[in-house]
Write an enzyme that holds these catalytic residues in place. Structure first.
Site, PDB file in Angstrom:
ATOM      1  N   CYS A  89      34.970  47.583  46.108  1.00 23.63           N
ATOM      2  CA  CYS A  89      35.854  46.797  46.975  1.00 23.63           C
ATOM      3  C   CYS A  89      37.123  47.543  47.373  1.00 23.63           C
ATOM      4  O   CYS A  89      37.947  47.008  48.118  1.00 23.63           O
ATOM      5  CB  CYS A  89      36.200  45.479  46.296  1.00 23.63           C
ATOM      6  SG  CYS A  89      34.731  44.519  45.878  1.00 23.63           S
ATOM      7  N   HIS A 115      45.269  42.217  46.782  1.00 25.11           N
ATOM      8  CA  HIS A 115      43.805  42.218  46.714  1.00 25.11           C
ATOM      9  C   HIS A 115      43.306  40.780  46.572  1.00 25.11           C
ATOM     10  O   HIS A 115      42.357  40.375  47.247  1.00 25.11           O
ATOM     11  CB  HIS A 115      43.349  43.078  45.529  1.00 25.11           C
ATOM     12  CG  HIS A 115      41.881  43.302  45.466  1.00 25.11           C
ATOM     13  ND1 HIS A 115      41.165  43.882  46.495  1.00 25.11           N
ATOM     14  CD2 HIS A 115      40.972  43.017  44.489  1.00 25.11           C
ATOM     15  CE1 HIS A 115      39.885  43.960  46.149  1.00 25.11           C
ATOM     16  NE2 HIS A 115      39.744  43.434  44.951  1.00 25.11           N
ATOM     17  N   GLU A 140      46.352  41.516  38.465  1.00 20.02           N
ATOM     18  CA  GLU A 140      47.133  41.974  39.616  1.00 20.02           C
ATOM     19  C   GLU A 140      48.533  41.383  39.600  1.00 20.02           C
ATOM     20  O   GLU A 140      49.523  42.079  39.874  1.00 20.02           O
ATOM     21  CB  GLU A 140      46.423  41.612  40.922  1.00 20.02           C
ATOM     22  CG  GLU A 140      47.157  42.142  42.143  1.00 20.02           C
ATOM     23  CD  GLU A 140      46.379  41.996  43.438  1.00 20.02           C
ATOM     24  OE1 GLU A 140      46.759  42.665  44.422  1.00 20.02           O
ATOM     25  OE2 GLU A 140      45.406  41.216  43.481  1.00 20.02           O
ATOM     26  N   HIS A 159      35.672  37.626  51.013  1.00 22.12           N
ATOM     27  CA  HIS A 159      35.724  38.980  50.469  1.00 22.12           C
ATOM     28  C   HIS A 159      34.682  39.847  51.171  1.00 22.12           C
ATOM     29  O   HIS A 159      33.478  39.702  50.952  1.00 22.12           O
ATOM     30  CB  HIS A 159      35.451  38.941  48.967  1.00 22.12           C
ATOM     31  CG  HIS A 159      35.813  40.201  48.244  1.00 22.12           C
ATOM     32  ND1 HIS A 159      35.996  41.408  48.884  1.00 22.12           N
ATOM     33  CD2 HIS A 159      36.032  40.443  46.917  1.00 22.12           C
ATOM     34  CE1 HIS A 159      36.304  42.330  47.991  1.00 22.12           C
ATOM     35  NE2 HIS A 159      36.344  41.770  46.800  1.00 22.12           N
ATOM     36  N   PHE A 162      34.985  47.211  41.468  1.00 16.68           N
ATOM     37  CA  PHE A 162      34.109  47.430  40.329  1.00 16.68           C
ATOM     38  C   PHE A 162      34.056  48.927  40.008  1.00 16.68           C
ATOM     39  O   PHE A 162      34.097  49.765  40.890  1.00 16.68           O
ATOM     40  CB  PHE A 162      32.696  46.946  40.646  1.00 16.68           C
ATOM     41  CG  PHE A 162      32.508  45.453  40.522  1.00 16.68           C
ATOM     42  CD1 PHE A 162      33.561  44.613  40.192  1.00 16.68           C
ATOM     43  CD2 PHE A 162      31.275  44.886  40.744  1.00 16.68           C
ATOM     44  CE1 PHE A 162      33.386  43.249  40.073  1.00 16.68           C
ATOM     45  CE2 PHE A 162      31.072  43.511  40.631  1.00 16.68           C
ATOM     46  CZ  PHE A 162      32.133  42.691  40.300  1.00 16.68           C
TER      47      PHE A 162
END
Length: 433
Positions: A185, A325, A336, A359, A418
């Site tokens: 991502c 994000h 985060e 996403h 990931f």
């Protein structure tokens, strides 16, 4: 990216080396064109309008019928055959179709004519998180039926991740450096940072960079569901993606593409290009912790942010806005938020575009970079959708409900993927102080 050793002396606190730096000079890379298509629309105007409404675009998805997660954020009104021609559209998978269209938009926005540029000096770097899993569903079915002779010869070239970059180069006649970055991502952000390095090193004069992906695959949806990464709000898809909310329970699959035209600032100024802004800094690290979960301390994510600030030659207190994000998963948002509070104690206003767009996986970072540049251009921050009750433990200055007017010069966009991939961009606006 400059070495992290550009500091004045050693410090007991390792993070101090990112704060006390010498000026690096003007290394900004000009953004002269932006192309994007997302669930919010096709082109900059549609995207900006719908993002500023702050309403989620998630809905039931016929492609996912029968699955436990049967909703997504889809690009609507896109007809590849009408834009690319039937022959080309048939050859390309969805993610490559998106990429070519976004690249065409970006080049037109930059006022460039591919027939006139020095093609060997034009590069393409596209981020793609994975190959197109839905492309394999029919071929695998044919194999199971012992009908291999009926498979399309396009199966392999259609689905290879590198074909987004390759098809852009083919379509626009770019014959310089051309490749794909894949960091889950964070792929789109990684592509933009890599493109900055290509321009700074002099290997290219123009780079078309960004990301493209379509996550609307039954295989993708079923797999993410089994991991517990997707929201379970089938009864209310529009309320499903809710970054930093106490009731967040996972993300919503999305799709789209964003491509930026990048040039060295001096050359963009010489050709009197219209500027969309600047990429000023890039930082990237790896957690080395877990295949899918972020490291709970956020140490490497913090290091990526501080490296990006160092690369831009600015301090954390000069950041006016953060595009987070913000996946709407329990662990990512928690980690985060921990990092953002630590690096930016002044609490600049934050938005999370995935609340509206879903996403888009490998395309997410590029889409969010494009939106961040639009925010700087318009002096306005689009709101985060669905934030009804902010998690008290997160304590962030999140923009909600309506857009926030704010004069801004410098912003940060964060991406985490990931494999422990962390990638961060610092952007500057083209507006005068």
């Amino acid at each position: 990216m400059p070495p992290l050793a550009q500091v004045d002396g050693e410090a007991a606190d390792p993070s101090a080396r990112y704060r006390k730096v010498r000026p690096l000079g003007n290394r900004d890379i000009a953004v002269t064109g932006i192309g994007m298509l997302s669930p919010a629309g096709i082109g900059l105007e549609e995207n900006w309008h719908r993002l500023c409404r702050g309403l989620s675009l998630a809905d039931r998805d016929p492609l996912l019928d029968g699955l436990r997660a049967d909703f997504s954020c889809a690009v609507r009104g896109f007809n590849a055959a009408s834009v690319l021609g039937h022959k080309v559209a048939r050859r390309l998978d969805t993610f490559a179709q998106f990429a070519v269209v976004a690249a065409r938009q970006a080049v037109a926005d930059a006022g460039l004519d591919p027939a006139q540029w020095q093609s060997e000096r034009v590069g393409v770097v596209l981020g793609v998180g994975s190959n197109s899993l839905h492309s394999y569903e029919k071929p695998f079915s044919l194999l199971e039926q012992d009908r291999a002779d009926f498979m399309s010869p396009f199966n392999i070239p259609r689905s290879l991740p590198n074909m987004a970059a390759g098809e852009i180069a083919l379509d626009l006649g770019a014959r310089g450096v051309c490749f794909t970055t894949s960091s889950a991502c964070a792929s789109g952000t990684t592509a933009l940072g890599t493109a900055m390095d290509l321009l700074r090193s002099g290997r290219c004069d123009i780079v078309l960079a960004g990301g493209s992906e379509s996550g609307r695959s039954r295989m993708t949806a079923a797999s993410f569901w089994r991991m517990g990464a997707l929201s379970s709000r089938r009864d209310d898809p529009e309320a499903a993606s809710r970054p930093f909310d106490t009731e967040r329970d996972g993300f919503v699959l999305g799709e789209g593409a964003a491509v930026l035209v990048l040039e060295r600032a001096g050359e963009a100024h010489r050709r009197r290009a219209r500027l969309r802004g600047y990429l000023a800094g890039y930082g990237a690290t790896a957690d080395g912790y877990h295949p899918t979960a972020p490291a709970p301390t956020g140490e490497s994510a913090e290091a990526a942010i501080r490296a990006a600030l160092l690369d831009a030659g600015c301090g954390a207190d000069s950041i006016d806005h953060i595009n987070a994000h913000g996946t709407s998963t329990r662990l990512n948002d928690e980690t985060e938020a921990l990092v953002l509070r630590k690096v930016f104690p002044a609490g600049p206003p934050i938005t999370a575009n995935k609340s509206v767009l879903g996403h888009a996986l490998g395309a997410a970072g590029a889409l969010e970079a494009a939106v961040t540049l639009l925010s700087l251009m318009h002096a306005k921050i689009p709101p985060t959708a669905n934030l009804q009750c902010q998690d008290a433990a997160l304590e962030l200055n999140i923009v909600t409900k309506t857009p926030r007017e704010r004069r801004m010069r410098t912003a940060v966009s964060t991406s985490f993927g990931f494999g422990g991939h962390n990638a961060v961009l610092v952007m500057r606006g083209s507006r005068p102080d």
